[in-house]
Design a protein around this motif. Structure first.
Motif, PDB file in Angstrom:
ATOM      1  N   VAL A   1      11.791   4.069   3.194  1.00 24.33           N
ATOM      2  CA  VAL A   1      11.338   4.295   4.388  1.00 24.33           C
ATOM      3  C   VAL A   1      12.503   4.463   5.497  1.00 24.33           C
ATOM      4  CG1 VAL A   1      10.367   2.864   6.308  1.00 24.33           C
ATOM      5  CG2 VAL A   1       9.197   2.958   4.174  1.00 24.33           C
TER       6      VAL A   1
ATOM      7  N   MET B   1      -2.232  -4.146   2.936  1.00 24.17           N
ATOM      8  CA  MET B   1      -0.851  -3.806   2.868  1.00 24.17           C
ATOM      9  C   MET B   1      -0.145  -3.731   4.379  1.00 24.17           C
ATOM     10  SD  MET B   1       0.309  -3.916  -0.033  1.00 24.17           S
ATOM     11  CE  MET B   1       1.919  -3.423   0.411  1.00 24.17           C
TER      12      MET B   1
ATOM     13  N   ASN C   1       2.949  -5.441   5.233  1.00 29.97           N
ATOM     14  CA  ASN C   1       4.345  -4.664   5.389  1.00 29.97           C
ATOM     15  C   ASN C   1       4.545  -4.810   7.102  1.00 29.97           C
ATOM     16  OD1 ASN C   1       5.029  -3.956   2.993  1.00 29.97           O
ATOM     17  ND2 ASN C   1       3.754  -2.123   3.153  1.00 29.97           N
TER      18      ASN C   1
ATOM     19  N   ASP D   1      -4.230   4.340  -4.881  1.00 26.01           N
ATOM     20  CA  ASP D   1      -3.001   4.544  -4.227  1.00 26.01           C
ATOM     21  C   ASP D   1      -1.916   5.350  -5.003  1.00 26.01           C
ATOM     22  OD1 ASP D   1      -0.589   4.038  -2.550  1.00 26.01           O
ATOM     23  OD2 ASP D   1      -0.048   1.998  -3.369  1.00 26.01           O
TER      24      ASP D   1
ATOM     25  N   GLU E   1       2.901  -4.304  -2.976  1.00 23.83           N
ATOM     26  CA  GLU E   1       1.526  -4.174  -3.135  1.00 23.83           C
ATOM     27  C   GLU E   1       1.074  -4.456  -4.587  1.00 23.83           C
ATOM     28  OE1 GLU E   1      -1.174  -0.336  -2.052  1.00 23.83           O
ATOM     29  OE2 GLU E   1      -0.903  -0.233  -4.382  1.00 23.83           O
TER      30      GLU E   1
ATOM     31  N   ASP F   1       0.728   3.083   2.511  1.00 20.49           N
ATOM     32  CA  ASP F   1       1.554   2.515   3.146  1.00 20.49           C
ATOM     33  C   ASP F   1       1.162   2.720   4.721  1.00 20.49           C
ATOM     34  OD1 ASP F   1       3.814   1.838   4.397  1.00 20.49           O
ATOM     35  OD2 ASP F   1       5.039   2.792   3.228  1.00 20.49           O
TER      36      ASP F   1
ATOM     37  N   THR G   1      -5.567  -0.699   2.169  1.00 21.02           N
ATOM     38  CA  THR G   1      -4.721  -0.095   2.870  1.00 21.02           C
ATOM     39  C   THR G   1      -4.518  -1.284   4.035  1.00 21.02           C
ATOM     40  OG1 THR G   1      -5.157   2.033   2.281  1.00 21.02           O
ATOM     41  CG2 THR G   1      -4.159   1.680   4.540  1.00 21.02           C
TER      42      THR G   1
ATOM     43  N   THR H   1       3.772   1.356  -3.322  1.00 16.97           N
ATOM     44  CA  THR H   1       3.485   1.149  -1.959  1.00 16.97           C
ATOM     45  C   THR H   1       4.212   0.884  -1.285  1.00 16.97           C
ATOM     46  OG1 THR H   1       1.893   1.008  -2.924  1.00 16.97           O
ATOM     47  CG2 THR H   1       1.466   0.252  -1.914  1.00 16.97           C
ATOM     48  N   ALA H   2       4.690   0.239  -0.125  1.00 12.37           N
ATOM     49  CA  ALA H   2       5.743   0.269   0.696  1.00 12.37           C
ATOM     50  C   ALA H   2       6.006  -0.813   1.569  1.00 12.37           C
ATOM     51  CB  ALA H   2       5.383   1.597   1.429  1.00 12.37           C
TER      52      ALA H   2
ATOM     53  N   VAL I   1       6.403   8.239  -0.848  1.00  9.47           N
ATOM     54  CA  VAL I   1       5.893   7.000  -0.146  1.00  9.47           C
ATOM     55  C   VAL I   1       4.506   7.010  -0.655  1.00  9.47           C
ATOM     56  CG1 VAL I   1       5.516   6.043   2.107  1.00  9.47           C
ATOM     57  CG2 VAL I   1       7.379   7.502   1.874  1.00  9.47           C
TER      58      VAL I   1
ATOM     59  N   GLY J   1       9.086   3.439  -3.297  1.00  7.94           N
ATOM     60  CA  GLY J   1       8.222   3.446  -1.926  1.00  7.94           C
ATOM     61  C   GLY J   1       8.533   2.290  -0.858  1.00  7.94           C
TER      62      GLY J   1
ATOM     63  N   THR K   1       3.149   2.368   7.081  1.00  4.18           N
ATOM     64  CA  THR K   1       4.083   3.167   7.904  1.00  4.18           C
ATOM     65  C   THR K   1       4.021   4.522   8.049  1.00  4.18           C
ATOM     66  OG1 THR K   1       5.635   3.416   5.881  1.00  4.18           O
ATOM     67  CG2 THR K   1       5.970   1.509   7.220  1.00  4.18           C
TER      68      THR K   1
END
Length: 301
Positions: free
Chosen positions: A204, A277, A281, A137, A49, A221, A274, A5-6, A217, A199, A223
């Motif tokens: 990124v 996250m 993030n 995910d 994540e 995420d 989501t 996850t990111a 990714v 990720g 982003t």
């Protein structure tokens, strides 16, 4: 996930992700007496994540009086699966499809139910999986809007013959879900593969600054939406279903432990994962704090 996850650039990198958690965090908390048989060491992979999910599992168990210790940011499956086998960790959040692919590179299951049904036979002796959640995910091959327009990219197969640079976690160089899979499933070969992180912030940043044309990714995420990036379709199902599922030492899967973790799985959804996250993030909240909020709001603490 398959089996991942990111984070933003300010998030922690490969060996120390998780919004402030130290690698191999061995912190121990005890919120109740619990039985000695219910002492659980919770581990996580090395991306935010998975750290968040590990904190949720740990908190849910503590709420039931289980003594919990944590070893976070361990690394990839190549690092933590042996830990589960040798008993240095007891429990870890996993992603069904990537876990199955890692354990059995000839597995053909694709759907959530098929993958989950195939897991028990593929698991090393002494390990089991509990209820899977609907939260999913997946690894997604992601490109910028500009790259998608320039090369007319809608699906992974559209990258064939485009001489692009791919970025992803180091293990993608050899995993069936990585570089070998793109060649086998789509006939896609890349100009270069750059080893980045799972990720995370390196991936990124590389996609943002054009160091890579396409990158791994994770689908949860935030982003992706924030930057207007494009996730390429996967019609050949290189990435199978990736439902979040607890993998645990059978000897530690008591009725009380199993019930607590299954209750978490019943509340986890792709949507709330989501959203959480985004808090980790984008809002830079600590995974442990986000986990506490999730447990409290869902009556699990």
């Amino acid at each position: 996930m398959m089996f991942a996850t990111a984070a933003l650039v300010s998030s922690l990198a490969l060996t120390a992700c998780g919004g402030g958690s130290d690698p191999l965090d061995t912190s121990t908390s005890d919120s109740g007496s619990g039985s000695s048989g219910d002492s659980i060491t919770v581990g996580s992979a090395n991306f935010p994540e998975n750290v968040l999910l590990a904190e949720i599992y740990a908190g849910a168990l503590e709420a039931k009086g289980v003594k919990v210790s944590k070893k976070l940011n361990i690394g990839s499956r190549e690092a933590y699966i042996p830990g589960l086998e040798d008993g240095s960790i007891d429990l870890l959040p996993e992603y069904s499809g990537n876990l199955l692919s890692y354990l059995d590179n000839k597995a053909t299951a694709v759907s959530s139910d098929e993958v989950y049904a195939a897991l028990p036979a593929a698991l090393p002796e002494g390990l089991t999986v509990l209820d899977q959640s609907t939260a999913e995910d997946k690894d997604v091959v992601t490109v910028t809007k500009e790259t998608a327009a320039k090369y007319s990219l809608k699906s992974i197969g559209d990258m064939k013959g485009k001489n692009l640079v791919l970025g992803g976690p180091p293990e993608w160089k050899t995993r069936p879900t990585g570089v070998p899979g793109f060649k086998k499933n789509y006939g896609v070969e890349f100009k270069e593969f750059k080893s980045l992180d799972a990720g995370g912030p390196l991936t990124v940043a590389a996609l943002k600054n054009g160091t890579v044309d396409a990158a791994d990714v994770f689908s949860t995420d935030p982003t992706i939406t924030e930057n207007g990036w494009v996730t390429l379709e996967d019609p050949e199902n290189q990435f199978a279903a990736q439902n979040v599922v607890p993998i645990i030492n059978k000897e530690k899967a008591s009725d009380a432990v199993s019930a607590a973790l299954n209750a978490v799985s019943a509340k986890l959804t792709t949507e709330n994962l989501t959203s959480m996250m985004g808090e980790v993030n984008l809002d830079q909240k600590e995974p442990a704090d986000v986990a506490k909020e999730f447990l409290s709001s869902n009556g699990l603490s």
